[in-house]
Design an enzyme around this catalytic site. Structure first.
Site, mmCIF file in Angstrom:
data_model
loop_
_atom_site.group_PDB
_atom_site.id
_atom_site.type_symbol
_atom_site.label_atom_id
_atom_site.label_comp_id
_atom_site.label_asym_id
_atom_site.label_seq_id
_atom_site.Cartn_x
_atom_site.Cartn_y
_atom_site.Cartn_z
ATOM 1 N N HIS A 1 -56.975 43.336 -33.905
ATOM 2 C CA HIS A 1 -57.093 42.023 -34.541
ATOM 3 C C HIS A 1 -58.063 42.171 -35.725
ATOM 4 C CE1 HIS A 1 -58.570 37.826 -34.848
ATOM 5 N NE2 HIS A 1 -57.523 37.453 -34.152
ATOM 6 N N ASP B 1 -62.809 44.990 -27.133
ATOM 7 C CA ASP B 1 -62.478 43.607 -27.464
ATOM 8 C C ASP B 1 -61.589 43.079 -26.337
ATOM 9 O OD1 ASP B 1 -61.251 41.302 -28.297
ATOM 10 O OD2 ASP B 1 -60.632 42.052 -30.257
ATOM 11 N N GLN C 1 -58.070 39.177 -25.268
ATOM 12 C CA GLN C 1 -56.753 38.901 -24.666
ATOM 13 C C GLN C 1 -56.649 39.425 -23.240
ATOM 14 O OE1 GLN C 1 -54.462 36.965 -25.900
ATOM 15 N NE2 GLN C 1 -55.457 36.709 -27.873
ATOM 16 N N LYS D 1 -60.266 31.500 -24.720
ATOM 17 C CA LYS D 1 -59.062 32.211 -24.243
ATOM 18 C C LYS D 1 -59.108 32.354 -22.727
ATOM 19 C CE LYS D 1 -58.480 34.204 -28.614
ATOM 20 N NZ LYS D 1 -57.406 34.080 -29.552
ATOM 21 N N CYS E 1 -53.127 37.656 -37.165
ATOM 22 C CA CYS E 1 -54.413 38.287 -37.515
ATOM 23 C C CYS E 1 -54.364 39.781 -37.273
ATOM 24 C CB CYS E 1 -55.575 37.662 -36.752
ATOM 25 S SG CYS E 1 -55.883 35.970 -37.202
#
Ligand code: PMP
Length: 404
Positions: free
Chosen positions: A123, A200, A203, A226, A362
């Site tokens: 991203h 990261d 998600q 999220k 993104c």
């Protein structure tokens, strides 16, 4: 199934509405998730009953607010299995957490010729801050390429690591393609050359249990929104020795020990990295979201999501003019329909109450690597989605096709 999906959906008031005269089919969960009532209640309870600034004042409300705020930090620590709550730093989200590491660790620790390894699937939030670091320090960015099925090429990755590698910054799950990256293997490659690792998890947190000690990453970042929590709150987890070595990023009130015009000394962890009045309500709301998720049978939720994923992939595979990009494993499915612009399809789906996303997600470098400059259509699942939601999307595509 160990839970009743219709009962569970009652916990999410936003799901019960109609959009464009159709029941809402919310399939944009990779962008943000809906919030259960207990999160909304936690926010309004804080503002109605506990609103005060944290840590400083010697009065009852401030004590309560501080307790709730720090209690939420402990909930996050337990949720990701951080050894100590002090290693959980509040940020505005994933983006700010990565910027914190980039500006505090990256700008101060990297030198000309040092290498930062990213992947093609990242991203922008996990690309652009590192480009800033590279531009300022002379560090070099290396990118893990994709295989023919748009997964990370581990063999190619292995050739990128060397004693020059100082940092691996890698997504756990791709927001654009729903691919689960082999982060354990990549972290092992980074460790073999003593590079620092950042994962990261934006998600991942909403779909799978996370254990930062089992991953043995140095930093783990995610956004509350999220994970069924509020916007404007996120988390940076870091290994203690690194967080202690790192200088503060933003400075001002809350993060200091003593200030004089001659000299300022900074607070201990985690406060050293939390300048100014924090997002108190957001942190408490995220704590409530974690309570909610933790109270569910997470294995059953994950199985349910997997069934929906299979239903969606099978349905799309049966459409000869539909092309799924890569091999989605969790959350997001990106696809294209022959002769239909993604934005046109999304508009026709929206008219049927079906929320999906289109564009580059993104992840412009990924779209460039795939030759998909016009982007894709992305449907993304959460545990509160149903077989009817997936069926509505598939029928919606059929209906939209009639229009073209
Ligand atoms: N990384 C990934 C993988 C994401 O999906 C997102 C959000 N789309 C981000 C980073 C940025 O998160 P935020 O906008 O909440 O800071």
């Amino acid at each position: 199934m160990a839970f009743d999906i219709q009962t569970l959906r009652l916990d999410f008031p936003a799901l019960a509405q109609s959009v464009n005269d159709h029941p809402l089919v919310y399939l944009d969960n990779a962008a943000t998730t809906q919030k259960p009532q207990i999160v909304l209640d936690a926010l309004s309870h804080y503002y109605q009953q506990q609103n005060a600034n944290v840590h400083r004042a010697a009065h009852a409300l401030s004590g309560q607010a501080t307790q709730a705020f720090e209690g939420a930090r402990s909930k996050v620590a337990r949720f990701i299995n951080a050894p100590e709550a002090k290693q959980v730093i509040w940020t505005r989200g994933t983006t700010e957490a990565i910027n914190l590491v980039a500006y505090s660790f990256g700008m101060h620790s990297l030198k000309a010729g040092d290498e930062i390894i990213l992947s093609t699937l990242e991203h922008h939030a996990n690309i652009v801050p590192w480009q800033q670091v590279a531009a300022a320090t002379g560090a070099i960015i290396k990118v893990i390429p994709l295989t023919a099925t748009a997964e990370l090429d581990l063999a190619a990755a292995a050739t990128l690591f060397s004693t020059r590698t100082k940092l691996l910054a890698i997504g756990q799950v791709s927001n654009a393609l729903g691919v689960i990256n082999p982060i354990k293997e990549l972290i092992a490659m980074a460790k073999a050359v003593n590079a620092v690792t950042l994962v990261d998890g934006a998600q991942a947190v909403g779909h799978m249990p996370v254990d930062v000690q089992a991953l043995d990453c140095d930093f783990y970042v995610f956004s509350g929104h999220k994970l069924f929590g509020p916007t404007g709150i996120g988390v940076l987890y870091g290994k203690r020795h690194l967080l202690e070595q790192m200088p503060p990023w933003q400075t001002g009130g809350e993060m200091i020990k003593r200030v004089s015009f001659a000299r300022t000394s900074f607070g201990e962890l985690p406060f050293k990295f939390e300048a100014g009045t924090p997002n108190i309500a957001g942190a408490i709301g995220l704590g409530a979201a974690i309570d909610y998720v933790s109270a569910q049978d997470r294995t059953a939720l994950a199985e349910h999501e997997q069934q929906l994923m299979q239903q969606l992939l099978t349905g799309l595979a049966a459409m000869p003019d539909v092309h799924v990009i890569g091999r989605p494993a969790v959350g997001a499915v990106s696809f294209l329909v022959d002769d239909v612009h993604p934005q046109d399809l999304a508009t026709l789906l929206d008219m049927q109450g079906i929320a999906v996303r289109t564009g580059h997600h993104c992840a412009m470098p990924l779209m460039q690597a795939l030759g998909l400059e016009q982007g894709t259509i992305r449907a993304s699942l959460a545990f509160y989605n149903t077989a009817d939601d997936v069926a509505a999307l598939l029928a919606g595509i059929d209906k939209a096709r009639e229009f073209f």
